[in-house]
Design an enzyme around this catalytic site. Structure first.
Site, PDB file in Angstrom:
ATOM      1  N   GLU A   1       7.578   1.468   5.277  1.00  0.00           N
ATOM      2  CA  GLU A   1       7.043   0.531   5.995  1.00  0.00           C
ATOM      3  C   GLU A   1       7.396  -0.802   5.564  1.00  0.00           C
ATOM      4  O   GLU A   1       7.180  -1.049   4.281  1.00  0.00           O
ATOM      5  CB  GLU A   1       5.391   0.886   6.279  1.00  0.00           C
ATOM      6  CG  GLU A   1       4.836  -0.483   7.062  1.00  0.00           C
ATOM      7  CD  GLU A   1       3.223  -0.056   7.221  1.00  0.00           C
ATOM      8  OE1 GLU A   1       2.745   0.932   6.626  1.00  0.00           O
ATOM      9  OE2 GLU A   1       2.539  -0.903   7.965  1.00  0.00           O
TER      10      GLU A   1
ATOM     11  N   HIS B   1       3.746   7.378   3.479  1.00  0.00           N
ATOM     12  CA  HIS B   1       4.861   6.219   3.519  1.00  0.00           C
ATOM     13  C   HIS B   1       4.454   5.337   2.430  1.00  0.00           C
ATOM     14  O   HIS B   1       3.086   5.364   1.665  1.00  0.00           O
ATOM     15  CB  HIS B   1       4.515   5.864   4.800  1.00  0.00           C
ATOM     16  CG  HIS B   1       3.571   4.877   5.274  1.00  0.00           C
ATOM     17  ND1 HIS B   1       2.472   5.760   5.821  1.00  0.00           N
ATOM     18  CD2 HIS B   1       3.027   3.725   5.013  1.00  0.00           C
ATOM     19  CE1 HIS B   1       1.449   4.880   6.180  1.00  0.00           C
ATOM     20  NE2 HIS B   1       1.870   3.653   5.578  1.00  0.00           N
TER      21      HIS B   1
ATOM     22  N   HIS C   1       0.820  -1.267   0.109  1.00  0.00           N
ATOM     23  CA  HIS C   1      -0.182  -0.107   0.004  1.00  0.00           C
ATOM     24  C   HIS C   1       0.896   1.227   0.097  1.00  0.00           C
ATOM     25  O   HIS C   1       2.056   1.325   0.203  1.00  0.00           O
ATOM     26  CB  HIS C   1      -0.992   0.147   1.256  1.00  0.00           C
ATOM     27  CG  HIS C   1      -0.294  -0.090   2.549  1.00  0.00           C
ATOM     28  ND1 HIS C   1      -0.180  -1.068   3.286  1.00  0.00           N
ATOM     29  CD2 HIS C   1      -0.009   1.152   3.240  1.00  0.00           C
ATOM     30  CE1 HIS C   1       0.323  -0.785   4.483  1.00  0.00           C
ATOM     31  NE2 HIS C   1       0.532   0.678   4.611  1.00  0.00           N
TER      32      HIS C   1
HETATM   33 CO    CO Z   1       0.943   1.747   6.039  1.00  0.00          CO
END
Ligand code: CO
Length: 146
Positions: free
Chosen positions: A136, A87, A8
């Site tokens: 991440e 992010h 994502h």
């Molecule tokens: Co995230």
């Protein structure tokens, strides 16, 4: 470590409701998961799913809105009042091995490995060690056939 799927893109927003309207009406999104709170991370979260030709799970937009005044994304929204890209998140097969891999390269990891919005272990890497991108790392959910 082997790089996995781009799971994502995290997008900070002052209003998940307004962002949902944008993704539906302007972007034509049809698959948006109900928002939920993650108080221990200080955010409310909502996933916008993007389709893939094979029917496998596509990359998501992860909308994040501050949960309260102590949210870690309040600083970002103060600098970016409209919200914006916050992010990116890549999957890995083994989160502990990935953590060791990055630590071995001297990359700064922000906090402990913890359970993220997908219910699997995650950690964040400092953007200054990652080409300017808050990154991440997330363990691939088991049994989802990605
Ligand atoms: Co995230």
């Amino acid at each position: 470590m082997k790089l996995g799927r781009l799971n994502h893109i995290g997008v900070a927003t002052p209003s998940i409701a307004d962002s949902i309207a944008h993704y539906r009406e302007t972007m034509g999104a049809t698959d948006i998961v109900a928002a939920f709170g993650l108080p221990e991370q200080g955010v409310k979260v909502c996933f916008v799913n993007t389709p893939t030709p094979t029917g496998m799970d596509g990359t998501q937009i992860e909308l994040i809105e501050p949960y309260d005044e102590s949210s870690p994304i309040n600083g970002f929204l103060a600098k970016n009042p409209l919200g914006g890209q916050h992010h990116v998140c890549f999957e890995v097969e083994d989160i502990a091995a990935a953590r060791e891999w990055f630590e071995g390269q001297g990359k700064r990891i922000l906090g402990p490995t913890r359970i993220g919005a997908h219910g699997t272990p995650i950690f964040f890497l400092h953007p200054k060690d990652m080409q300017g991108i808050l990154t991440e790392i997330m363990e691939t959910p088991k049994g989802e056939g990605h």
